[in-house]
Design a protein around this motif. Structure first.
Motif, mmCIF file in Angstrom:
data_model
loop_
_atom_site.group_PDB
_atom_site.id
_atom_site.type_symbol
_atom_site.label_atom_id
_atom_site.label_comp_id
_atom_site.label_asym_id
_atom_site.label_seq_id
_atom_site.Cartn_x
_atom_site.Cartn_y
_atom_site.Cartn_z
ATOM 1 N N ALA A 2 0.839 -1.199 0.000
ATOM 2 C CA ALA A 2 0.000 0.000 0.000
ATOM 3 C C ALA A 2 0.874 1.249 0.000
ATOM 4 C CB ALA A 2 -0.892 -0.007 1.227
ATOM 5 N N GLU A 3 0.298 2.327 -0.494
ATOM 6 C CA GLU A 3 1.001 3.597 -0.502
ATOM 7 C C GLU A 3 0.062 4.675 0.015
ATOM 8 O OE1 GLU A 3 2.766 4.610 -4.206
ATOM 9 O OE2 GLU A 3 3.611 2.621 -4.486
ATOM 10 N N ALA A 4 0.636 5.721 0.604
ATOM 11 C CA ALA A 4 -0.168 6.839 1.097
ATOM 12 C C ALA A 4 0.571 8.134 0.802
ATOM 13 C CB ALA A 4 -0.401 6.688 2.598
ATOM 14 N N SER A 5 -0.195 9.196 0.582
ATOM 15 C CA SER A 5 0.433 10.470 0.260
ATOM 16 C C SER A 5 0.655 11.311 1.502
ATOM 17 C CB SER A 5 -0.416 11.235 -0.762
ATOM 18 O OG SER A 5 -1.706 11.449 -0.225
ATOM 19 N N VAL A 13 1.131 3.010 7.460
ATOM 20 C CA VAL A 13 1.288 1.909 6.511
ATOM 21 C C VAL A 13 2.599 1.186 6.757
ATOM 22 C CG1 VAL A 13 1.658 1.371 4.074
ATOM 23 C CG2 VAL A 13 -0.221 2.874 4.732
ATOM 24 N N LEU A 14 3.682 1.929 6.949
ATOM 25 C CA LEU A 14 4.978 1.313 7.213
ATOM 26 C C LEU A 14 4.953 0.509 8.517
ATOM 27 C CD1 LEU A 14 7.441 4.159 6.155
ATOM 28 C CD2 LEU A 14 7.008 1.985 4.989
ATOM 29 N N TRP A 15 4.310 1.084 9.553
ATOM 30 C CA TRP A 15 4.228 0.387 10.832
ATOM 31 C C TRP A 15 3.469 -0.931 10.681
ATOM 32 C CZ3 TRP A 15 0.208 -1.046 14.114
ATOM 33 C CH2 TRP A 15 0.601 -1.506 15.381
ATOM 34 N N TYR A 16 2.326 -0.896 9.951
ATOM 35 C CA TYR A 16 1.543 -2.119 9.759
ATOM 36 C C TYR A 16 2.317 -3.154 8.947
ATOM 37 C CZ TYR A 16 -2.782 -0.461 11.868
ATOM 38 O OH TYR A 16 -3.726 -0.028 12.746
ATOM 39 N N LEU A 20 3.253 -6.802 10.337
ATOM 40 C CA LEU A 20 2.877 -7.994 9.577
ATOM 41 C C LEU A 20 4.088 -8.887 9.348
ATOM 42 C CD1 LEU A 20 0.677 -9.525 8.028
ATOM 43 C CD2 LEU A 20 1.219 -8.131 6.051
ATOM 44 N N THR A 21 5.202 -8.283 8.991
ATOM 45 C CA THR A 21 6.439 -9.041 8.774
ATOM 46 C C THR A 21 6.893 -9.695 10.073
ATOM 47 O OG1 THR A 21 7.093 -7.500 7.025
ATOM 48 C CG2 THR A 21 8.817 -8.885 7.980
#
Length: 70
Positions: A2-5, A13-16, A20-21
């Motif tokens: 996913a990407e966000a502006s 998004v990076l934290w999720y 997940l990893t």
């Protein structure tokens, strides 16, 4: 992926993705540990046979004693 502006959304998004990893890695390592723990040696056939014979002899002796007491 996913990407966000917006910066805050991008951080989320990076934290999720990192979470997940991390969770996937933990799950994979737990699964491999469980598989390793479940590996057992097969039962010793000779010991099982001797135990069965001894149990049968003991049962026979006890039944014989019980029948002769009548």
């Amino acid at each position: 992926m996913a990407e966000a502006s917006c910066d805050s959304l991008q951080q989320l998004v990076l934290w999720y993705e990192e979470e997940l990893t991390r969770i996937r890695n933990e799950t994979n390592s737990e699964t491999s540990n469980d598989v390793q723990m479940e590996e057992k040696r097969p039962p010793n056939r000779m010991r099982t046979f001797i135990t069965g014979v001894l149990a049968g002899l003991l049962a026979g002796v006890l039944l014989t004693i019980k029948l002769y007491k009548r």
